[in-house]
Design a protein around this motif. Sequence first.
Motif, PDB file in Angstrom:
ATOM      1  N   PHE A  96      81.723   5.499 -60.601  1.00 35.92           N
ATOM      2  CA  PHE A  96      80.849   5.878 -59.493  1.00 35.92           C
ATOM      3  C   PHE A  96      80.061   4.679 -58.984  1.00 35.92           C
ATOM      4  CE2 PHE A  96      81.086  10.324 -61.292  1.00 35.92           C
ATOM      5  CZ  PHE A  96      81.694  10.887 -60.180  1.00 35.92           C
ATOM      6  N   ASN A  97      80.034   3.587 -59.741  1.00 32.94           N
ATOM      7  CA  ASN A  97      79.316   2.394 -59.283  1.00 32.94           C
ATOM      8  C   ASN A  97      80.058   1.634 -58.197  1.00 32.94           C
ATOM      9  OD1 ASN A  97      77.000   2.768 -60.768  1.00 32.94           O
ATOM     10  ND2 ASN A  97      77.661   1.524 -62.493  1.00 32.94           N
ATOM     11  N   ASN A  98      81.193   2.184 -57.754  1.00 34.64           N
ATOM     12  CA  ASN A  98      81.792   1.702 -56.510  1.00 34.64           C
ATOM     13  C   ASN A  98      80.930   2.097 -55.320  1.00 34.64           C
ATOM     14  OD1 ASN A  98      84.412   0.334 -57.111  1.00 34.64           O
ATOM     15  ND2 ASN A  98      84.832   2.272 -58.149  1.00 34.64           N
ATOM     16  N   GLY A  99      79.956   2.985 -55.573  1.00 32.75           N
ATOM     17  CA  GLY A  99      78.984   3.338 -54.539  1.00 32.75           C
ATOM     18  C   GLY A  99      79.174   4.698 -53.913  1.00 32.75           C
ATOM     19  N   PHE A 100      80.226   5.414 -54.317  1.00 36.21           N
ATOM     20  CA  PHE A 100      80.465   6.710 -53.693  1.00 36.21           C
ATOM     21  C   PHE A 100      81.298   7.601 -54.614  1.00 36.21           C
ATOM     22  CE2 PHE A 100      84.195   4.217 -52.709  1.00 36.21           C
ATOM     23  CZ  PHE A 100      85.254   5.112 -52.767  1.00 36.21           C
ATOM     24  N   GLY A 101      81.274   8.881 -54.276  1.00 38.52           N
ATOM     25  CA  GLY A 101      82.188   9.861 -54.836  1.00 38.52           C
ATOM     26  C   GLY A 101      82.841  10.585 -53.677  1.00 38.52           C
ATOM     27  N   ILE A 102      83.757  11.489 -53.982  1.00 31.33           N
ATOM     28  CA  ILE A 102      84.403  12.306 -52.945  1.00 31.33           C
ATOM     29  C   ILE A 102      83.880  13.731 -53.049  1.00 31.33           C
ATOM     30  CG2 ILE A 102      86.592  13.250 -52.107  1.00 31.33           C
ATOM     31  CD1 ILE A 102      86.279  10.258 -51.601  1.00 31.33           C
ATOM     32  N   HIS A 103      83.525  14.314 -51.915  1.00 33.55           N
ATOM     33  CA  HIS A 103      83.004  15.680 -51.932  1.00 33.55           C
ATOM     34  C   HIS A 103      84.117  16.661 -52.290  1.00 33.55           C
ATOM     35  CE1 HIS A 103      81.075  19.422 -50.486  1.00 33.55           C
ATOM     36  NE2 HIS A 103      79.958  18.785 -50.857  1.00 33.55           N
ATOM     37  N   ILE A 104      83.748  17.702 -53.025  1.00 35.98           N
ATOM     38  CA  ILE A 104      84.728  18.672 -53.514  1.00 35.98           C
ATOM     39  C   ILE A 104      85.474  19.356 -52.369  1.00 35.98           C
ATOM     40  CG2 ILE A 104      83.109  20.613 -53.609  1.00 35.98           C
ATOM     41  CD1 ILE A 104      85.840  19.746 -56.226  1.00 35.98           C
ATOM     42  N   SER A 105      84.849  19.447 -51.198  1.00 36.77           N
ATOM     43  CA  SER A 105      85.498  20.097 -50.057  1.00 36.77           C
ATOM     44  C   SER A 105      86.737  19.336 -49.605  1.00 36.77           C
ATOM     45  CB  SER A 105      84.515  20.219 -48.883  1.00 36.77           C
ATOM     46  OG  SER A 105      84.071  18.941 -48.465  1.00 36.77           O
ATOM     47  N   SER A 106      86.777  18.027 -49.860  1.00 38.89           N
ATOM     48  CA  SER A 106      87.918  17.211 -49.460  1.00 38.89           C
ATOM     49  C   SER A 106      88.994  17.147 -50.530  1.00 38.89           C
ATOM     50  CB  SER A 106      87.463  15.784 -49.134  1.00 38.89           C
ATOM     51  OG  SER A 106      86.734  15.749 -47.935  1.00 38.89           O
ATOM     52  N   TRP A 107      88.603  17.429 -51.776  1.00 37.81           N
ATOM     53  CA  TRP A 107      89.557  17.281 -52.878  1.00 37.81           C
ATOM     54  C   TRP A 107      89.290  18.386 -53.899  1.00 37.81           C
ATOM     55  CZ3 TRP A 107      90.576  11.753 -55.214  1.00 37.81           C
ATOM     56  CH2 TRP A 107      91.796  11.766 -55.926  1.00 37.81           C
ATOM     57  N   PRO A 108      89.628  19.629 -53.556  1.00 36.50           N
ATOM     58  CA  PRO A 108      89.335  20.762 -54.458  1.00 36.50           C
ATOM     59  C   PRO A 108      89.987  20.589 -55.822  1.00 36.50           C
ATOM     60  CG  PRO A 108      89.979  21.527 -52.280  1.00 36.50           C
ATOM     61  CD  PRO A 108      90.271  20.054 -52.317  1.00 36.50           C
ATOM     62  N   PHE A 109      89.282  21.069 -56.841  1.00 36.67           N
ATOM     63  CA  PHE A 109      89.801  21.027 -58.201  1.00 36.67           C
ATOM     64  C   PHE A 109      90.370  22.400 -58.530  1.00 36.67           C
ATOM     65  CE2 PHE A 109      89.702  21.272 -62.790  1.00 36.67           C
ATOM     66  CZ  PHE A 109      90.022  19.998 -63.207  1.00 36.67           C
ATOM     67  N   ASP A 110      91.687  22.506 -58.602  1.00 33.39           N
ATOM     68  CA  ASP A 110      92.354  23.788 -58.843  1.00 33.39           C
ATOM     69  C   ASP A 110      93.358  23.606 -59.984  1.00 33.39           C
ATOM     70  OD1 ASP A 110      93.419  26.294 -58.752  1.00 33.39           O
ATOM     71  OD2 ASP A 110      94.548  25.986 -56.907  1.00 33.39           O
ATOM     72  N   PRO A 111      92.936  23.807 -61.224  1.00 36.40           N
ATOM     73  CA  PRO A 111      93.803  23.487 -62.359  1.00 36.40           C
ATOM     74  C   PRO A 111      94.880  24.521 -62.644  1.00 36.40           C
ATOM     75  CG  PRO A 111      91.755  24.388 -63.138  1.00 36.40           C
ATOM     76  CD  PRO A 111      91.623  24.274 -61.649  1.00 36.40           C
ATOM     77  N   TRP A 112      94.784  25.691 -62.035  1.00 33.59           N
ATOM     78  CA  TRP A 112      95.729  26.755 -62.353  1.00 33.59           C
ATOM     79  C   TRP A 112      96.653  27.066 -61.188  1.00 33.59           C
ATOM     80  CZ3 TRP A 112      96.321  28.071 -67.221  1.00 33.59           C
ATOM     81  CH2 TRP A 112      95.264  27.887 -68.098  1.00 33.59           C
ATOM     82  N   ASP A 113      97.900  27.353 -61.514  1.00 31.60           N
ATOM     83  CA  ASP A 113      98.881  27.771 -60.516  1.00 31.60           C
ATOM     84  C   ASP A 113      99.735  28.850 -61.167  1.00 31.60           C
ATOM     85  OD1 ASP A 113     101.654  26.172 -58.725  1.00 31.60           O
ATOM     86  OD2 ASP A 113     100.628  28.095 -58.438  1.00 31.60           O
ATOM     87  N   ASP A 114      99.359  30.121 -60.929  1.00 33.75           N
ATOM     88  CA  ASP A 114     100.039  31.254 -61.573  1.00 33.75           C
ATOM     89  C   ASP A 114     100.032  31.122 -63.089  1.00 33.75           C
ATOM     90  OD1 ASP A 114     100.641  32.409 -59.111  1.00 33.75           O
ATOM     91  OD2 ASP A 114     102.472  31.234 -58.917  1.00 33.75           O
ATOM     92  N   GLY A 115      98.873  30.694 -63.617  1.00 33.62           N
ATOM     93  CA  GLY A 115      98.732  30.587 -65.059  1.00 33.62           C
ATOM     94  C   GLY A 115      99.282  29.318 -65.661  1.00 33.62           C
ATOM     95  N   VAL A 116      99.815  28.426 -64.843  1.00 37.02           N
ATOM     96  CA  VAL A 116     100.371  27.166 -65.330  1.00 37.02           C
ATOM     97  C   VAL A 116      99.480  26.027 -64.850  1.00 37.02           C
ATOM     98  CG1 VAL A 116     102.354  25.622 -65.306  1.00 37.02           C
ATOM     99  CG2 VAL A 116     102.700  28.105 -65.278  1.00 37.02           C
ATOM    100  N   ALA A 117      99.268  25.036 -65.700  1.00 40.04           N
ATOM    101  CA  ALA A 117      98.416  23.909 -65.324  1.00 40.04           C
ATOM    102  C   ALA A 117      98.926  23.255 -64.046  1.00 40.04           C
ATOM    103  CB  ALA A 117      98.379  22.884 -66.455  1.00 40.04           C
ATOM    104  N   ASN A 118      98.036  23.081 -63.099  1.00 39.61           N
ATOM    105  CA  ASN A 118      98.375  22.467 -61.820  1.00 39.61           C
ATOM    106  C   ASN A 118      98.252  20.945 -61.961  1.00 39.61           C
ATOM    107  OD1 ASN A 118      98.650  21.599 -59.243  1.00 39.61           O
ATOM    108  ND2 ASN A 118      96.811  22.589 -58.440  1.00 39.61           N
ATOM    109  N   GLN A 119      99.365  20.262 -62.043  1.00 42.66           N
ATOM    110  CA  GLN A 119      99.352  18.822 -62.253  1.00 42.66           C
ATOM    111  C   GLN A 119      98.930  18.042 -61.018  1.00 42.66           C
ATOM    112  OE1 GLN A 119      99.634  17.543 -65.242  1.00 42.66           O
ATOM    113  NE2 GLN A 119      99.961  19.592 -66.074  1.00 42.66           N
ATOM    114  N   GLU A 120      98.685  18.740 -59.899  1.00 39.51           N
ATOM    115  CA  GLU A 120      98.258  18.035 -58.694  1.00 39.51           C
ATOM    116  C   GLU A 120      96.894  17.374 -58.853  1.00 39.51           C
ATOM    117  OE1 GLU A 120      98.489  20.501 -55.283  1.00 39.51           O
ATOM    118  OE2 GLU A 120     100.666  20.702 -55.355  1.00 39.51           O
TER     119      GLU A 120
END
Length: 252
Positions: A96-120
């Motif tokens: 984070f000392n690069n000076g910024f983060g990315i807002h969750i709205s631009s990069w949603p965290f969705d680990p599940w895909d029909d019960g299977v880990a979402n590797q995206e």
Amino acid sequence: MKKIFFFLVFPTMLYARPVAYTELLKYVQMAPDQGSTGTCLYVASTGAMELLANKKNNIEDPLPGGKFDLAESFLIHAPPITSTGKSWFEKPVLRFNNGFGIHISSWPFDPWDDGVANQEVWTEQMMDEMTKVALFPIETKKILEKGNRYSTEVLSVKDLAEIREMMWKYKSPVVVNYNDNNFWHVVLLVGYDSRLNGDCYQITKEECNETMGSFYVRDSFGPTIEIRDYDWFRVKGNAAFMVIEKGQQPAN
């Protein structure tokens, strides 16, 4: 002849640690559910940055999607920071000392895909096209690291007291690693209360002093704050470091 009195001030007098510290709870940005993606280190590290940003900007009870709700996947792909002398699990949050983060709205965290880990969540994205959130510099302070990331029975009651002391002095969260049923797992400590009886989380009754007190824990399996007894971490834990604003001094 006048008498001159000298008073010695000991460190313990300067920092009279209270029996409980819960101030940080109101600044916690709730965690996503990591599912089976193995991203706990990035979720906990992001949670530490979010909490500090909410605290600095006096944002209490932050809502999902709020100003400092950051994308956990960002730390997986953010440019590394040269961090001499830092341990394996301190380094991600320093990106984070690069000076910024990315807002969750631009990069949603969705680990599940029909019960299977979402590797995206591991797939690199075009950050330049995303909503960036400006952040202030941070630093880490290692509290302890014993054995390896799978070690158990390496900590002491004194180690637990040091974690509480640091949390109280710096008014900041602590990232910890512990052995979670033979897998290493990273979570965020956001408070403590020595008056709360423990529940012997993940340890046996023989290993647990149920009247010892508890930590407040932000895990990475959904929006809850858990209460886990001190002995849980004494028996299962092996490493802890604090995340603070860069240059921050302990409170008087």
